[in-house]
Write an enzyme that holds these catalytic residues in place. Structure first.
Site, PDB file in Angstrom:
ATOM      1  N   ILE A 102       0.843  -1.202   0.000  1.00 14.06           N
ATOM      2  CA  ILE A 102       0.000   0.000   0.000  1.00 14.06           C
ATOM      3  C   ILE A 102       0.877   1.251   0.000  1.00 14.06           C
ATOM      4  CG2 ILE A 102      -0.199  -0.086   2.525  1.00 14.06           C
ATOM      5  CD1 ILE A 102      -3.070   1.065   2.214  1.00 14.06           C
ATOM      6  N   CYS A 103       0.326   2.334  -0.529  1.00  9.24           N
ATOM      7  CA  CYS A 103       0.938   3.655  -0.499  1.00  9.24           C
ATOM      8  C   CYS A 103       2.157   3.702  -1.425  1.00  9.24           C
ATOM      9  CB  CYS A 103       1.274   4.024   0.944  1.00  9.24           C
ATOM     10  SG  CYS A 103       1.651   5.758   1.244  1.00  9.24           S
ATOM     11  N   ALA A 104       3.328   3.965  -0.896  1.00 11.62           N
ATOM     12  CA  ALA A 104       4.542   3.989  -1.705  1.00 11.62           C
ATOM     13  C   ALA A 104       5.141   2.593  -1.878  1.00 11.62           C
ATOM     14  CB  ALA A 104       5.580   4.910  -1.065  1.00 11.62           C
TER      15      ALA A 104
END
Length: 181
Positions: A102-104
């Site tokens: 998730i995210c970066a």
């Protein structure tokens, strides 16, 4: 019981790590936090220290149903720099078992070539790191055994997608209802 490993590196996004662990455990999945730092206490991106369940070198990943990477900076870069984790992800992928980021953190998958010909999402501005992926603007994308999420405000969607993948939609809906989502 299904088993998940959530990897913690210095600078991890606390909400994504702890929120995911919480939702998985509510779904009856054994969620184990793993420090890649050499110490069980790991500092998050916003100064929250978390004590991991195990060190990477102590863990037995042979029964892993899913390997999960929370995002955050510099946590995602630290995950990406840890070669033993990347080898483990490649092995998990080859076995057609689930991996999630998730995210970066999907940047790790992109660098390993695990997103080729797959749909994926990530935190805005990290799209160029998702090499070979068809980028979507969706909150969460589950494409086969690869699950990606957009960012911290969508941690429930991300974790519930993992629950659905491992235990089915009915269990994910039950957990969501218990969370008042």
């Amino acid at each position: 019981m299904k088993k998940a490993f959530v990897f913690l590196a210095t600078g991890f996004e606390e909400t994504e790590a702890i929120g995911t662990v919480d939702v998985l455990r509510r779904g009856g999945i054994e969620a184990v936090t793993v420090s890649i730092t050499g110490a069980k206490q790991v500092s998050g991106a916003h100064g929250v220290d978390v004590v991991a369940d195990v060190l990477f070198t102590e863990a037995d990943f042979s029964e892993a149903d899913v390997l999960i990477l929370p995002g955050g900076m510099p946590g995602s870069n630290n995950l990406n720099a840890f070669e033993p984790l990347k080898e483990l992800l490649l092995e998990q992928y080859r076995k057609e078992k689930a991996i999630a980021a998730i995210c970066a953190a999907p940047l790790v998958f992109g660098g390993l070539g695990l997103l080729k010909n797959r749909k994926a999402t990530c935190y805005p501005s990290f799209e160029p790191k998702l090499i070979g992926a068809t980028i979507t603007d969706e909150a969460v994308v589950a494409d086969g055994n690869v699950i990606t999420g957009k960012g911290p405000g969508l941690v429930f969607d991300f974790a519930l997608a993992i629950v659905a993948h491992l235990k089915g939609e009915a269990v994910a809906e039950e957990v969501a209802a218990g969370l008042l989502l």
